[in-house]
Motif scaffolding. Sequence first.
Motif, PDB file in Angstrom:
ATOM      1  N   ILE A 144       0.833  -1.191   0.000  1.00  0.00           N
ATOM      2  CA  ILE A 144       0.000   0.000   0.000  1.00  0.00           C
ATOM      3  C   ILE A 144       0.876   1.252   0.000  1.00  0.00           C
ATOM      4  N   LYS A 145       0.729   2.023  -1.047  1.00  0.00           N
ATOM      5  CA  LYS A 145       1.579   3.185  -1.304  1.00  0.00           C
ATOM      6  C   LYS A 145       1.583   4.174  -0.138  1.00  0.00           C
ATOM      7  N   GLU A 146       0.405   4.569   0.319  1.00  0.00           N
ATOM      8  CA  GLU A 146       0.316   5.581   1.375  1.00  0.00           C
ATOM      9  C   GLU A 146       0.936   5.110   2.684  1.00  0.00           C
ATOM     10  N   ARG A 147       0.794   3.849   2.976  1.00  0.00           N
ATOM     11  CA  ARG A 147       1.353   3.318   4.223  1.00  0.00           C
ATOM     12  C   ARG A 147       2.860   3.114   4.130  1.00  0.00           C
ATOM     13  N   LEU A 148       3.346   2.787   2.957  1.00  0.00           N
ATOM     14  CA  LEU A 148       4.797   2.725   2.768  1.00  0.00           C
ATOM     15  C   LEU A 148       5.409   4.101   2.980  1.00  0.00           C
ATOM     16  N   GLU A 149       4.755   5.119   2.438  1.00  0.00           N
ATOM     17  CA  GLU A 149       5.239   6.494   2.608  1.00  0.00           C
ATOM     18  C   GLU A 149       5.199   6.923   4.068  1.00  0.00           C
TER      19      GLU A 149
END
Length: 146
Positions: A120-125
């Motif tokens: 998940i992009k947002e959680r990786l960020e």
Amino acid sequence: MRKSLLLLLIITNIAFGFKYTGDKKTEVKIIERICMTLLDKQYVNVFVSNDISYILKYSNRFISTNSCKQADIIISNKALNIKECSDKPIFVIKYYLLKKYPNAIGALYWHKGRPNIVLIKERLEMFNLFPSPELIQFIESEQNLW
């Protein structure tokens, strides 16, 4: 008698075919590779729930910790009550757990006998984790998941 026995065998094989969760060694190697790449480490401190202890058995790169506070990442296949570790990334082995954990960065789950990976992009960020080019294809936006 033979027909009923044959029918029973066929039904049993079909039932077990749908429950197939993949080869555990393969699963561990995939999770190991993802965690090492995301965290940019050769050896990763992990906190693993008891019912998936096979992860530690088959891994050469995971170091077990007794506390989630000491871990670099948490690996789980069930809902855990670990509020004190909400600042740690979690990698789950069941797709539906991505909803349960706001800090779940990704999942590996089996569907039709094949492993599926979601990051998940947002959680990786949120955790300042940057995937390598080999993992880019597995990144999804949180809005597209459900």
